[in-house]
Design an enzyme around this catalytic site. Structure first.
Site, PDB file in Angstrom:
ATOM      1  N   CYS A 128       0.979  -1.246  -0.064  1.00 20.72           N
ATOM      2  CA  CYS A 128       0.137   0.036   0.201  1.00 20.72           C
ATOM      3  C   CYS A 128       0.922   1.092   0.027  1.00 20.72           C
ATOM      4  O   CYS A 128       0.442   2.263  -0.744  1.00 20.72           O
ATOM      5  CB  CYS A 128      -1.042  -0.193   1.182  1.00 20.72           C
ATOM      6  SG  CYS A 128      -0.222   0.147   2.836  1.00 20.72           S
TER       7      CYS A 128
ATOM      8  N   HIS B 132      -2.933   0.420   7.252  1.00 23.43           N
ATOM      9  CA  HIS B 132      -3.125   0.590   5.817  1.00 23.43           C
ATOM     10  C   HIS B 132      -3.152   1.897   5.435  1.00 23.43           C
ATOM     11  O   HIS B 132      -3.386   2.902   6.333  1.00 23.43           O
ATOM     12  CB  HIS B 132      -4.326  -0.148   5.425  1.00 23.43           C
ATOM     13  CG  HIS B 132      -4.771   0.164   4.062  1.00 23.43           C
ATOM     14  ND1 HIS B 132      -3.891  -0.201   3.091  1.00 23.43           N
ATOM     15  CD2 HIS B 132      -5.930   0.712   3.088  1.00 23.43           C
ATOM     16  CE1 HIS B 132      -4.577  -0.034   1.609  1.00 23.43           C
ATOM     17  NE2 HIS B 132      -5.667   0.582   1.797  1.00 23.43           N
TER      18      HIS B 132
ATOM     19  N   SER C 244      -4.168  -2.740  -2.049  1.00 27.45           N
ATOM     20  CA  SER C 244      -4.430  -3.480  -0.743  1.00 27.45           C
ATOM     21  C   SER C 244      -4.903  -5.034  -1.466  1.00 27.45           C
ATOM     22  O   SER C 244      -4.922  -5.289  -2.524  1.00 27.45           O
ATOM     23  CB  SER C 244      -5.582  -2.865   0.011  1.00 27.45           C
ATOM     24  OG  SER C 244      -5.890  -4.052   0.967  1.00 27.45           O
TER      25      SER C 244
END
Length: 350
Positions: free
Chosen positions: A102, A137, A155
């Site tokens: 990410c 994330h 992702s």
């Protein structure tokens, strides 16, 4: 001796395994029937008119780089670097086309949107829990004034990165969509970390502010409404906050958290009543101390009307006894000192 023999056997087995791996790699490289892995072609953004179409093409390119499931980072993923260094890493990603995660996806998204000056881009980090484990994330939120918000990134889960530009009128609605997607895959959000808009200057030596404000996610409709209201307020003041943050030096952990972020917010005059990790509303600072941070001008003795100098050889009630021989006294002893700015209260951790 038995332990030594066992260690020697393990070392020999590892060496034999490495030799077999190298033989297999060489055999694959020497096989003429196997084509070289394709390197994705970057999108030609000039062929698209709408920014939404350009972002869709950028996301399709990031998807073709593929997610890195190996557990090994192939690139420098440190975020506390100047923007131009981050863009160099993004160019390396595009040249080698190795799998990414990410963070690298956000790097590439920043690089490919550098020429789209009409877009405002700010990084948003998420921290979640699932089955007792913590997951982190990051995505690149993108806003086109008058159109709305969207997002770029990468992702394991497709629901957790790309969002069509213009699908969300405000930042809080974009967050609510991510929160819903997190819950759909079994994650519970515990923290949201907001960065400041990324500059469009590709040669900038400034650091990107990845974590200007950190907000804890609590359960309940009332807490959710309060968080959404804070996101709306932050999105409106983000450009002003970014200007103040860069004027203050733009330093701090992760390029934006800590005392510098709180000082920049105070200089911008926004977010005074918001409880965040970087600018807590109740830091034990008195109003008088807070007033000291504004750098108020202190009246000097030189500002008052000047009086005729008294005869140094005569003493009176104002000037005291006559001067005696000796070194002249420093003017600093007679001039009031300018008030020094006070340090803001130490930031909290969520």
């Amino acid at each position: 001796s038995d332990d030594a023999d066992s260690d020697a056997d393990d070392a020999n087995a590892d060496a034999a395994g490495d030799a077999q791996l190298q033989e297999a790699i060489q055999a694959i490289r020497a096989d003429p029937s196997l084509a070289a892995p394709p390197i994705p072609t970057p999108p030609q953004l000039g062929s698209y008119r709408r920014p939404a179409d350009k972002l869709r093409a950028i996301q399709a390119y990031i998807d073709r780089l593929q997610y890195n499931h190996t557990g090994v980072d192939y690139f420098d993923v440190r975020k506390n670097r100047p923007l131009m260094r981050i863009l160099e890493t993004a160019r390396l990603v595009m040249r080698t086309a190795l799998p990414i995660k990410c963070v690298e996806g956000v790097f590439v998204g920043i690089l490919l949107t550098q020429g789209l000056a009409e877009l405002e881009r700010l990084p948003i980090g998420f921290k979640s829990r699932v089955e007792g484990r913590v997951a982190k994330h990051i995505i690149l939120a993108v806003r086109q004034p008058g159109v709305g918000w969207g997002a770029l990134g990468l992702s394991r889960r497709k629901e957790l990165y790309y969002k069509e530009l213009g699908s969300f009128p405000s930042l809080d609605e974009l967050y609510s969509e991510f929160k819903r997607c997190y819950e759909a895959v079994g994650h519970r959000l515990v923290r949201v970390r907001l960065g400041l808009p990324v500059p469009h200057d590709s040669f900038s030596t400034e650091r990107v502010c990845w974590a200007y404000r950190t907000i804890g996610v609590k359960a309940g409709e009332e807490a959710h409404s309060a968080l959404c209201a804070e996101l709306v307020s932050f999105s409106r003041s983000a450009p002003k906050l970014a200007h103040a943050w860069r004027s203050a030096g733009g330093s701090g952990k992760d390029g934006g958290s800590g005392k510098e972020g709180a000082a920049a917010g105070a200089a911008a005059g926004v977010g005074a009543g918001t409880a965040t990790a970087d600018a807590p509303p109740h830091g034990g600072t008195s109003p008088a101390r807070q007033a000291g941070t504004t750098g108020a001008r202190v009246k000097r003795a030189s500002d008052s009307p000047k009086k005729a100098p008294a005869d140094a050889s005569k003493g009176d009630a104002t000037n005291g006894p006559p001067a005696v021989d000796g070194p002249p006294q420093s003017r600093r002893q007679h001039s009031p000192r300018r008030a020094s700015p006070k340090r803001p209260a130490a930031h909290l951790r969520v």
